[in-house]
Design an enzyme around this catalytic site. Structure first.
Site, PDB file in Angstrom:
ATOM      1  N   SER A   1       0.720  -1.257  -0.005  1.00  0.00           N
ATOM      2  CA  SER A   1       0.158   0.004   0.088  1.00  0.00           C
ATOM      3  C   SER A   1       1.031   1.289  -0.225  1.00  0.00           C
ATOM      4  O   SER A   1       2.049   1.074   0.154  1.00  0.00           O
ATOM      5  CB  SER A   1      -0.716  -0.057   1.265  1.00  0.00           C
ATOM      6  OG  SER A   1      -1.444   1.159   1.379  1.00  0.00           O
TER       7      SER A   1
ATOM      8  N   TYR B   1      -1.844   0.306  10.938  1.00  0.00           N
ATOM      9  CA  TYR B   1      -1.787  -0.198   9.406  1.00  0.00           C
ATOM     10  C   TYR B   1      -0.386   0.341   8.708  1.00  0.00           C
ATOM     11  O   TYR B   1       0.108  -0.617   8.076  1.00  0.00           O
ATOM     12  CB  TYR B   1      -3.185   0.540   8.664  1.00  0.00           C
ATOM     13  CG  TYR B   1      -3.212  -0.149   7.349  1.00  0.00           C
ATOM     14  CD1 TYR B   1      -3.359  -1.384   7.083  1.00  0.00           C
ATOM     15  CD2 TYR B   1      -2.929   0.758   6.071  1.00  0.00           C
ATOM     16  CE1 TYR B   1      -3.403  -1.910   5.595  1.00  0.00           C
ATOM     17  CE2 TYR B   1      -3.174   0.518   4.954  1.00  0.00           C
ATOM     18  CZ  TYR B   1      -3.652  -0.905   4.798  1.00  0.00           C
ATOM     19  OH  TYR B   1      -3.819  -1.565   3.391  1.00  0.00           O
TER      20      TYR B   1
HETATM   21  N1  LIG Z   1      -8.450  -0.625  -0.792  1.00  0.00           N
HETATM   22  C1  LIG Z   1      -7.688   0.183  -0.854  1.00  0.00           C
HETATM   23  O1  LIG Z   1      -7.761   1.384  -0.634  1.00  0.00           O
HETATM   24  C2  LIG Z   1      -6.242  -0.327  -0.685  1.00  0.00           C
HETATM   25  C3  LIG Z   1      -5.067   0.357  -0.741  1.00  0.00           C
HETATM   26  C4  LIG Z   1      -3.805  -0.237  -0.824  1.00  0.00           C
HETATM   27  C5  LIG Z   1      -3.569  -1.387  -0.544  1.00  0.00           C
HETATM   28  N2  LIG Z   1      -4.954  -2.261  -0.090  1.00  0.00           N
HETATM   29  C6  LIG Z   1      -4.614  -3.747   0.159  1.00  0.00           C
HETATM   30  O2  LIG Z   1      -5.161  -4.508  -0.945  1.00  0.00           O
HETATM   31  C7  LIG Z   1      -5.413  -5.774  -0.156  1.00  0.00           C
HETATM   32  C8  LIG Z   1      -6.622  -6.207  -0.523  1.00  0.00           C
HETATM   33  O3  LIG Z   1      -7.824  -5.426   0.036  1.00  0.00           O
HETATM   34  P1  LIG Z   1      -9.087  -4.996  -0.886  1.00  0.00           P
HETATM   35  O4  LIG Z   1      -8.978  -3.318  -0.800  1.00  0.00           O
HETATM   36  O5  LIG Z   1      -9.228  -5.417  -1.924  1.00  0.00           O
HETATM   37  O6  LIG Z   1     -10.070  -5.147   0.372  1.00  0.00           O
HETATM   38  P2  LIG Z   1     -11.350  -6.190   0.590  1.00  0.00           P
HETATM   39  O7  LIG Z   1     -12.305  -6.111  -0.377  1.00  0.00           O
HETATM   40  O8  LIG Z   1     -11.795  -5.987   1.963  1.00  0.00           O
HETATM   41  O9  LIG Z   1     -10.376  -7.488   0.623  1.00  0.00           O
HETATM   42  C9  LIG Z   1      -9.681  -8.028   1.548  1.00  0.00           C
HETATM   43  C10 LIG Z   1      -9.635  -9.591   0.881  1.00  0.00           C
HETATM   44  O10 LIG Z   1      -8.699 -10.180   1.979  1.00  0.00           O
HETATM   45  C11 LIG Z   1      -9.381 -11.542   2.546  1.00  0.00           C
HETATM   46  N3  LIG Z   1      -8.575 -11.524   3.847  1.00  0.00           N
HETATM   47  C12 LIG Z   1      -8.897 -10.952   5.121  1.00  0.00           C
HETATM   48  N4  LIG Z   1      -8.300 -11.666   6.172  1.00  0.00           N
HETATM   49  C13 LIG Z   1      -8.001 -12.684   5.467  1.00  0.00           C
HETATM   50  C14 LIG Z   1      -7.378 -14.173   6.125  1.00  0.00           C
HETATM   51  N5  LIG Z   1      -7.205 -14.071   7.281  1.00  0.00           N
HETATM   52  N6  LIG Z   1      -7.127 -15.148   5.336  1.00  0.00           N
HETATM   53  C15 LIG Z   1      -7.425 -14.990   4.091  1.00  0.00           C
HETATM   54  N7  LIG Z   1      -8.088 -14.151   3.524  1.00  0.00           N
HETATM   55  C16 LIG Z   1      -8.206 -12.956   4.172  1.00  0.00           C
HETATM   56  C17 LIG Z   1     -10.618 -11.097   2.360  1.00  0.00           C
HETATM   57  O11 LIG Z   1     -11.314 -12.384   2.277  1.00  0.00           O
HETATM   58  P3  LIG Z   1     -12.215 -13.250   3.509  1.00  0.00           P
HETATM   59  O12 LIG Z   1     -12.588 -12.076   4.390  1.00  0.00           O
HETATM   60  O13 LIG Z   1     -13.172 -13.845   2.872  1.00  0.00           O
HETATM   61  O14 LIG Z   1     -11.039 -14.026   4.221  1.00  0.00           O
HETATM   62  C18 LIG Z   1     -10.783 -10.416   1.137  1.00  0.00           C
HETATM   63  O15 LIG Z   1     -10.991 -11.030  -0.009  1.00  0.00           O
HETATM   64  C19 LIG Z   1      -4.968  -5.637   1.238  1.00  0.00           C
HETATM   65  O16 LIG Z   1      -3.866  -6.251   1.595  1.00  0.00           O
HETATM   66  C20 LIG Z   1      -5.208  -4.126   1.536  1.00  0.00           C
HETATM   67  O17 LIG Z   1      -4.424  -3.829   2.583  1.00  0.00           O
HETATM   68  C21 LIG Z   1      -6.035  -1.826  -0.100  1.00  0.00           C
END
Ligand SMILES: NC(=O)c1ccc[n+]([C@@H]2O[C@H](COP(=O)([O-])OP(=O)(O)OC[C@H]3O[C@@H](n4cnc5c(N)ncnc54)[C@H](OP(=O)(O)O)[C@@H]3O)[C@@H](O)[C@H]2O)c1
Length: 246
Positions: free
Chosen positions: A132, A145
């Protein structure tokens, strides 16, 4: 063993992970999807002809069971992760800090360690970690975070150094604001608070980030994309965001 290259995506039940699974399938990979919510995972897997497998990256036994189902892995997308809360250091909830460290840092190490033998055996493996901009830019309320994502980025950069000379590439992708379930999870299902994060600006979509994942995964074997930062045009730094009131 599959005759197509296999891409494994963690956290593939929603957001960037689900979009990456779809994009990698379109790019010709056989996709294996891992996450905890089985119903959502099965839906996404059906859309991209992939294989859904239960996975909790914070649980050693779950990761071992997941890894035991694989006989090939060419690309690993370490995507599972997220933020919990936006408390100041003075108000830090240590349980939230622990959970963020567990999923973003230890989860990434756990899965990478388990799949590294297959990645090496592939002869041209790739680890793509979704960190991120929080991994290089601290912001007020972000400490837990920020600390976790800084650590996840550090381990990714160390892995790149340690694998030099071996047939596994390592890439860190650092998105800015992406409209996924990220904020809803961060604010424990508070829809108004989550929506306010993106109010008056155009965030990235999960597909925007997934296209980069597929692009990185399809570079020629001698090309290592080390680090990519991707932000919306409306965002110039973690908390410098252009918004149109209305
Ligand atoms: N959205 C943003 O603005 C942003 C920006 C920078 C980086 N990121 C990063 O991008 C990545 C994906 O996030 P996203 O934005 O797509 O959010 P999201 O829609 O909340 O997706 C998060 C995913 O992680 C999975 N997850 C969470 N805990 C888990 C565990 N213990 N074991 C296995 N899977 C797990 C969730 O699936 P389940 O709950 O079904 O397990 C879900 O599929 C994360 O690493 C986040 O930190 C996001």
């Amino acid at each position: 063993m599959s005759d197509r290259p296999v891409a494994v995506v963690t956290g593939a039940s929603s957001g960037i992970g689900a979009a990456s699974a779809r994009a990698l399938a379109r790019a010709g990979f056989e996709v294996v999807l891992g996450a905890r919510r089985a119903d959502r995972l099965i839906e996404v897997a059906a859309e991209c002809g992939g294989t859904p497998l239960p996975l909790d990256v914070t649980d050693e036994a779950s990761v071992a069971a997941f890894a035991s189902r694989l006989d090939r892995c060419d690309v690993l997308v370490n995507n599972a992760g997220g933020a919990f809360g936006l408390a100041s250091v003075a108000e830090a909830d240590l349980d939230d800090w622990q959970r963020m460290y567990d999923v973003n840092v230890l989860g990434t190490v756990r899965v990478t360690k388990a799949l590294l033998p297959l990645l090496l055996a592939s002869g041209d493996g790739q680890v793509i970690t979704i960190a991120s901009i929080a991994a290089h830019e601290p912001y007020p309320g972000g400490a837990g975070y920020n600390a976790a994502k800084h650590a996840e980025a550090a381990l990714t950069r160390v892995l790149r150094l340690e694998l030099l000379g071996r047939p596994v590439r390592v890439c860190e992708i650092d998105p800015g604001m992406v409209d996924t379930e990220f904020s809803l999870v961060r604010f424990e299902g508070d829809r108004d608070r989550a929506d306010a994060v993106y109010r008056g600006m155009t965030p990235l979509t999960a597909d925007d980030v997934a296209e980069s994942v597929a692009w990185v995964a399809t570079r020629p074997a001698h090309v290592n994309v080390d680090r990519l930062t991707i932000m919306p045009r409306d965002q110039a730094a973690a908390q410098i965001v252009h918004r149109v009131e209305g």
